[in-house]
Write a protein that holds these residues in place. Structure first.
Motif, mmCIF file in Angstrom:
data_model
loop_
_atom_site.group_PDB
_atom_site.id
_atom_site.type_symbol
_atom_site.label_atom_id
_atom_site.label_comp_id
_atom_site.label_asym_id
_atom_site.label_seq_id
_atom_site.Cartn_x
_atom_site.Cartn_y
_atom_site.Cartn_z
ATOM 1 N N PRO A 68 40.583 27.607 40.916
ATOM 2 C CA PRO A 68 41.469 27.870 39.912
ATOM 3 C C PRO A 68 41.777 29.469 39.881
ATOM 4 O O PRO A 68 41.151 30.218 40.020
ATOM 5 C CB PRO A 68 40.767 27.529 38.788
ATOM 6 C CG PRO A 68 39.601 26.805 39.184
ATOM 7 C CD PRO A 68 39.212 27.173 40.509
ATOM 8 N N GLU A 69 43.408 29.396 39.598
ATOM 9 C CA GLU A 69 43.835 30.751 39.507
ATOM 10 C C GLU A 69 42.977 31.629 38.370
ATOM 11 O O GLU A 69 43.079 32.900 38.378
ATOM 12 C CB GLU A 69 45.286 30.949 39.419
ATOM 13 C CG GLU A 69 46.138 30.700 40.487
ATOM 14 C CD GLU A 69 47.525 30.762 40.490
ATOM 15 O OE1 GLU A 69 47.945 31.989 39.805
ATOM 16 O OE2 GLU A 69 48.093 29.969 40.876
ATOM 17 N N SER A 70 42.756 31.118 37.313
ATOM 18 C CA SER A 70 42.065 31.713 36.341
ATOM 19 C C SER A 70 40.610 32.616 36.732
ATOM 20 O O SER A 70 40.079 33.492 36.000
ATOM 21 C CB SER A 70 41.744 31.075 35.114
ATOM 22 O OG SER A 70 40.616 29.704 35.770
ATOM 23 N N LEU A 71 40.135 32.303 37.723
ATOM 24 C CA LEU A 71 39.057 33.100 38.325
ATOM 25 C C LEU A 71 39.451 34.097 39.238
ATOM 26 O O LEU A 71 38.295 35.130 39.549
ATOM 27 C CB LEU A 71 38.197 31.955 39.308
ATOM 28 C CG LEU A 71 37.595 30.832 38.470
ATOM 29 C CD1 LEU A 71 37.005 29.760 39.552
ATOM 30 C CD2 LEU A 71 36.420 31.285 37.397
ATOM 31 N N ARG A 73 41.207 36.806 38.936
ATOM 32 C CA ARG A 73 40.920 38.477 38.174
ATOM 33 C C ARG A 73 39.565 38.549 37.981
ATOM 34 O O ARG A 73 39.149 39.805 38.316
ATOM 35 C CB ARG A 73 41.964 38.571 36.932
ATOM 36 C CG ARG A 73 41.851 39.847 36.345
ATOM 37 C CD ARG A 73 42.669 40.004 34.981
ATOM 38 N NE ARG A 73 43.706 40.513 35.507
ATOM 39 C CZ ARG A 73 45.079 39.831 35.450
ATOM 40 N NH1 ARG A 73 44.921 38.689 34.867
ATOM 41 N NH2 ARG A 73 46.157 40.337 35.973
ATOM 42 N N ALA A 146 32.366 31.823 34.305
ATOM 43 C CA ALA A 146 33.611 31.306 33.687
ATOM 44 C C ALA A 146 33.399 30.540 32.597
ATOM 45 O O ALA A 146 33.038 29.444 32.488
ATOM 46 C CB ALA A 146 34.329 30.853 34.876
ATOM 47 N N ASP A 147 33.933 30.913 31.346
ATOM 48 C CA ASP A 147 33.809 29.953 30.093
ATOM 49 C C ASP A 147 32.374 29.709 29.989
ATOM 50 O O ASP A 147 31.893 28.582 29.545
ATOM 51 C CB ASP A 147 34.468 28.584 30.204
ATOM 52 C CG ASP A 147 36.167 29.002 30.254
ATOM 53 O OD1 ASP A 147 36.609 29.986 29.577
ATOM 54 O OD2 ASP A 147 36.860 28.535 31.064
#
Length: 198
Positions: A68-71, A73, A146-147
């Motif tokens: 996932p792109e959210s990971l 950064r 993550a979350d």
């Protein structure tokens, strides 16, 4: 039947059919498998290079397909923190020199087979749940939250052949899924890797 036993069985069958030595028969069987194998080149990486600059690293970065792109950064930020906090650690010296110091990452083709073996060991250890750097210093796995859920991330420094350093970033699952491509010694050659595999 394990993959190794299955390979051995196919090699022995070819040996019986052609009369070749075991080594020659094995080479032909492996070449046939590569020709028939799944085409990893159809996979597309996502470039996340702007994030590299944001966190204080150098080079280009590419995100594995299933990650996932959210990971991206938080993983790159944590990578930078890990490299800064392990200044006395020889195992992270190569990544630190290239990604923080801007040193060129010129591959030593004489050590290609050693790098391939070390990649295989790293992937085996990753599958077993071990984390940390590879012996070659080209791979590093670490935990990222993550979350609130721990995710194992892997970064791979791909030889760049005189170009900007290239970093491959993804989850452990993504790297293990791409193990066939990562395990091919011919693919450790930087630009070849990016142009022909991904």
């Amino acid at each position: 039947m394990t993959l190794k036993k299955n390979l051995k069985k196919r090699v022995r069958a070819r040996q019986e059919k052609t009369g070749e030595s075991y080594t020659t028969a094995r080479m032909h069987v492996l070449n046939q498998e590569q020709a028939r194998g799944p085409k990893v080149s159809q996979v597309s990486l996502r470039e996340v290079t702007p994030l590299v600059d944001e966190v204080g690293l150098m080079g280009q970065a590419f995100l594995m397909p299933r990650t996932p792109e959210s990971l991206a950064r938080p993983a790159l930020k944590l990578l930078c923190e890990l490299l800064l906090s392990t200044r006395d650690e020889p195992a992270t010296q190569r990544m630190r020199a290239v990604l923080l110091g801007g040193e060129p990452d010129t591959p030593d083709f004489a050590s290609l087979s050693r790098e391939w073996v070390q990649t295989q060991v790293f992937l085996r250890n990753l599958r077993l749940g071990m984390r940390g750097p590879s012996r070659s210093g080209r791979l590093l796995s670490f935990e990222l939250r993550a979350d609130g859920v721990p995710v194992t991330m892997v970064v791979a420094l791909v030889p760049s052949l005189g170009e900007a350093p290239k970093l491959l970033l993804g989850t452990a699952e993504d790297f293990l899924h791409a193990e066939q491509a990562l395990g091919n010694p011919a693919l450790l050659g930087g630009s070849f890797f990016f142009q022909n595999v991904w």
